[in-house]
Scaffold this active site. Structure first.
Site, mmCIF file in Angstrom:
data_model
loop_
_atom_site.group_PDB
_atom_site.id
_atom_site.type_symbol
_atom_site.label_atom_id
_atom_site.label_comp_id
_atom_site.label_asym_id
_atom_site.label_seq_id
_atom_site.Cartn_x
_atom_site.Cartn_y
_atom_site.Cartn_z
ATOM 1 N N TYR A 81 0.858 -1.195 0.000
ATOM 2 C CA TYR A 81 0.000 0.000 0.000
ATOM 3 C C TYR A 81 0.883 1.230 0.000
ATOM 4 C CZ TYR A 81 -3.477 3.410 1.669
ATOM 5 O OH TYR A 81 -4.297 4.500 1.811
ATOM 6 N N ASP B 40 9.299 2.684 -0.435
ATOM 7 C CA ASP B 40 8.312 3.320 0.439
ATOM 8 C C ASP B 40 8.631 2.949 1.884
ATOM 9 O OD1 ASP B 40 6.140 4.060 1.961
ATOM 10 O OD2 ASP B 40 4.655 3.470 0.467
ATOM 11 N N LYS C 294 4.708 8.884 8.766
ATOM 12 C CA LYS C 294 4.505 8.344 10.116
ATOM 13 C C LYS C 294 5.530 8.859 11.136
ATOM 14 C CE LYS C 294 2.110 4.285 8.290
ATOM 15 N NZ LYS C 294 0.696 4.297 8.576
#
Ligand code: PMP
Length: 404
Positions: free
Chosen positions: A113, A208, A236
């Site tokens: 994702y 990522d 994050k």
């Protein structure tokens, strides 16, 4: 998971408190954004201090430079640009990769994702890979058609797709440790093969690190696995629990971004002073001793959960990299999306509720990683293992998913 979603009122350290005043040991850690523990004093003080000097300037400020220096040093990249979320950073990276290569197609992995982006929502199955069918309603078929999907941990699948689309693939997007289908580590040789394939095909390797960056090691997964990316996406942890994303890489690629270059990307609140202050407060405290603590509690949790599953007679795979971990109810290790989807998700659902009743909050999905933070102690981990064993013995025989 069924039931009514919990609403939380506050969080401190490794503990969440819901609106009814019940406490839980937290294994979501805001989906990995929290690494020092909730409401860490240094972070709340840095945010309050920054807020007292204004919440946004819409112009450059020192806080951006301070955080950028830390990020650049840890990631070994030349340039970084801040956004407000991981999604936004992925979006920008895709545009940059397409501009830099003059190619349109993207290759991503099933079960990975990268944010809620039209062209990156394609995920699973040969039909998606072959026809580029949209995986979410509202995604134009044209947008999905430019995305190829490969099986995670399968470099041969990637080779086949690159050879079938010669000179057309701008970038491979990769979660270096997959955390969005439960925790699936990269198998030995997989990451190296991707680097070689990218070099051979003139394709950019976009790593990522929204989940893994600054979490699995000081410099993230690229450091842990010795992987050389062309571009990196972050999020994050980098915002210390405030909304931040970032992307970066080599100077010549990053200088294609406006105003120096022709690739446009902007954001009213990007580089927001509160978010930069929170991010720096966290990153500057991520010392080797924090990583050794996370490894210690991670190892203890892994061993404890595995033992508890054996004692309960339930086939389970406990998969972990550093402070990211998950439990799959299945006989053999999970190495890709198909494997993750084939695990006993109903059992996980029952376990989730049984653990909630025992004061342990897991991600409400069998296909998400659990995140430890530095406030988890040997004691909280041991309590979790005990609750896990008791919950598993209660739910192993089947039955309906409890409604709370
Ligand atoms: N990439 C990865 C690997 C992620 O895990 C996520 C979010 N879970 C994103 C990108 C998107 O980040 P955000 O939710 O901040 O937009």
């Amino acid at each position: 998971m069924g039931g009514t979603p919990l609403y939380f009122a506050k969080a401190k350290g490794a503990t969440l408190t819901d609106a009814d005043g019940r406490e839980y040991i937290d294994y979501v850690s805001s989906w990995g954004a929290i690494i020092l523990g909730h409401a860490h004093e240094a972070v709340t003080e840095a945010v309050a201090e920054a807020a007292s000097r204004g919440t946004s300037y819409g112009a450059p400020h020192e806080g951006e430079i301070t955080l950028a220096r830390e990020v650049i040093a840890r990631k070994g990249i030349d340039r970084v640009r801040f956004t407000n979320s991981g999604t936004e950073a992925s979006l920008a990276v895709v545009r940059l990769a397409r501009a830099a290569t003059g190619r349109t197609k993207l290759l991503k992995f099933e079960g990975n994702y990268h944010g809620a982006i039209d062209s990156l929502l394609a995920k699973a199955g040969s039909g998606v890979a072959t026809f580029g069918l949209p995986d979410s309603a509202g995604v134009p078929a044209d947008s999905a058609r430019t995305t190829l999907t490969a099986r995670y941990n399968d470099a041969e699948d990637v080779r086949r797709l690159l050879e079938a689309n010669p000179g057309e693939v701008a970038a491979i997007l990769l979660e270096p440790v997959a955390g969005n289908m439960g925790l699936v580590p990269p198998e030995s040789g997989f990451l190296e093969s991707l680097r070689q394939l990218c070099d051979a095909h003139g394709t950019l390797l976009v790593v990522d690190e929204v989940m893994t960056g600054f979490r699995v090691a000081r410099g993230g997964a690229t450091e842990l696995f010795g992987l050389r990316p062309d571009l990196v996406v972050m999020g994050k942890v980098i915002g210390g629990g405030l909304p931040v994303g970032a992307y970066g890489g080599r100077r010549e690629l990053m200088e294609m971004v406006a105003p120096l270059g022709p690739v446009y990307q902007a954001g009213t609140l990007s580089g927001n002073p509160l978010a930069m202050a929170a991010g720096h407060a966290v990153l500057s405290r991520l010392t080797p001793s924090v990583y050794s603590h996370l490894e210690l509690v991670g190892q203890r949790l892994e061993a404890g959960l595995r033992q508890a599953a054996v004692s309960a007679g339930v086939p389970a795979q406990v998969q972990r990299v550093g402070s990211m971990i998950s439990v799959f109810f299945t006989e053999s290790p999970v190495r890709d999306f198909e494997g993750a989807q084939g695990t006993d998700k109903a059992l996980f659902g029952r376990l989730f509720h049984a653990l909630l009743r025992r004061g342990v909050y897991l991600p409400p999905s069998a296909l998400e990683a659990w995140f430890l933070n530095a406030a988890h102690t040997v004691e909280t981990v041991d309590r979790t293992v005990e609750a896990f064993g008791a919950a598993l013995r209660e739910v192993r025989q089947g039955g309906h998913v409890e409604k709370r």
